[in-house]
Design a protein around this motif. Structure first.
Motif, short mmCIF file in Angstrom:
data_model
loop_
_atom_site.label_atom_id
_atom_site.label_comp_id
_atom_site.label_asym_id
_atom_site.label_seq_id
_atom_site.Cartn_x
_atom_site.Cartn_y
_atom_site.Cartn_z
N ASP A 67 32.54 17.16 -10.86
CA ASP A 67 33.12 18.32 -10.19
C ASP A 67 32.98 18.20 -8.68
O ASP A 67 33.93 18.48 -7.93
CB ASP A 67 32.42 19.59 -10.69
N ARG A 68 31.81 17.76 -8.22
CA ARG A 68 31.58 17.61 -6.78
C ARG A 68 32.53 16.56 -6.19
O ARG A 68 33.11 16.76 -5.12
CB ARG A 68 30.12 17.22 -6.52
N ASN A 113 31.47 14.67 -23.00
CA ASN A 113 31.26 15.98 -22.37
C ASN A 113 32.56 16.72 -22.03
O ASN A 113 32.63 17.45 -21.05
CB ASN A 113 30.41 15.82 -21.11
N GLN A 128 28.47 27.82 -15.72
CA GLN A 128 27.55 26.68 -15.80
C GLN A 128 28.31 25.39 -16.11
O GLN A 128 29.16 25.37 -17.01
CB GLN A 128 26.49 26.93 -16.88
N SER A 142 27.60 21.46 -17.24
CA SER A 142 26.61 20.53 -17.76
C SER A 142 27.35 19.42 -18.52
O SER A 142 28.49 19.60 -18.94
CB SER A 142 25.62 21.25 -18.69
N PRO A 143 26.71 18.24 -18.65
CA PRO A 143 25.44 17.82 -18.06
C PRO A 143 25.61 17.43 -16.59
O PRO A 143 26.66 17.74 -15.99
CB PRO A 143 25.05 16.62 -18.92
N GLN A 144 24.63 16.73 -16.05
CA GLN A 144 24.66 16.37 -14.64
C GLN A 144 25.88 15.52 -14.29
O GLN A 144 26.44 15.63 -13.20
CB GLN A 144 23.38 15.62 -14.26
N SER A 145 26.32 14.69 -15.23
CA SER A 145 27.50 13.85 -14.96
C SER A 145 28.73 14.70 -14.68
O SER A 145 29.57 14.34 -13.83
CB SER A 145 27.76 12.90 -16.13
N ASN A 146 28.86 15.84 -15.35
CA ASN A 146 29.99 16.74 -15.07
C ASN A 146 29.81 17.47 -13.75
O ASN A 146 30.78 17.75 -13.05
CB ASN A 146 30.17 17.74 -16.21
N VAL A 147 28.56 17.79 -13.39
CA VAL A 147 28.28 18.38 -12.08
C VAL A 147 28.70 17.42 -10.98
O VAL A 147 29.37 17.80 -10.01
CB VAL A 147 26.78 18.74 -11.94
N ASP A 148 28.34 16.15 -11.15
CA ASP A 148 28.70 15.13 -10.17
C ASP A 148 30.21 14.93 -10.12
O ASP A 148 30.78 14.75 -9.03
CB ASP A 148 28.01 13.80 -10.51
#
Length: 208
Positions: A161-162, A199, A151, A153-159
């Motif tokens: 990573d992408r 994060n 997992q 998180s948060p969304q900023s780390n998802v973005d």
């Protein structure tokens, strides 16, 4: 001399955790604690940490010759006396290529913000090197953004990573479960995971 804004922001919080693993203990004399930092980048962290921890003998390294010049400039500008000249080091190579560091001689091996902007073989090389070069009880200290058990998180780390994977499919946030497996395969155990500002996390792996 490069001046990364992120390094300026996070140097204090990282040092606060690092102090717990570079304390006096049996290492009472100047330069008594041997530290190798891989992927030292611009060198602000290396100079700042070495200056704050006079009990260390700090060996910075990087794969980029331009970074080595910046590291040396920081050491000179900040009058750091316990930091060795930076060495060229490719962490994906076997430990024999790590500037002459001998097995079981390091107290601390440090990697800050490297894993997610390098190929997986660099992370694998880091753990292999740690398994050989750290003294028993020595610490591999890493910092950066990580996935935890699959997992992000948060969304900023998802973005983030992408965006990394769009730049280079071999980059991206490494999962702590993978890192634990690599650690155990090389005689280390994940001792502690510290939540940090923005994060990020510090991961503390101890050589058994």
């Amino acid at each position: 001399m490069q001046a990364p804004a992120a390094a300026e922001r996070n140097k204090g919080p990282i040092l606060a955790v690092l102090r717990q693993y570079a304390g006096s203990g049996t290492h009472t004399g100047p330069g008594a604690l041997r530290v190798l930092e891989v992927g030292a980048g611009a060198g602000l962290h290396a100079a700042y940490f070495a200056q704050a921890l006079p009990q260390t003998r700090w060996q910075p390294s990087d794969i980029d010759p331009q970074a080595l010049r910046s590291i040396a400039a920081y050491a000179e500008a900040m009058h750091v006396t316990n930091m060795l000249p930076p060495i060229l080091l490719d962490v994906s190579q076997s430990w024999e290529m790590w500037g002459g560091t001998q097995p079981s001689t390091l107290d601390l091996l440090i990697s800050i913000n490297m894993m997610h902007i390098s190929e997986l073989r660099c992370t694998e090389g880091l753990f292999k090197g740690a398994g050989v070069l750290l003294k028993p009880g020595g610490v591999l200290f890493t910092y950066g953004p990580y996935a935890v058990d699959g997992q992000i998180s948060p969304q900023s780390n998802v973005d983030f990573d992408r965006s990394l994977r769009q730049r280079n499919p071999a980059w991206g946030l490494r999962d702590t479960a993978l890192l634990q497996r690599l650690a155990e395969a090389n005689g280390l155990l994940l001792e502690r995971m510290v939540d940090m500002p923005a994060n990020n996390k510090c991961l503390i792996f101890r050589k058994q």
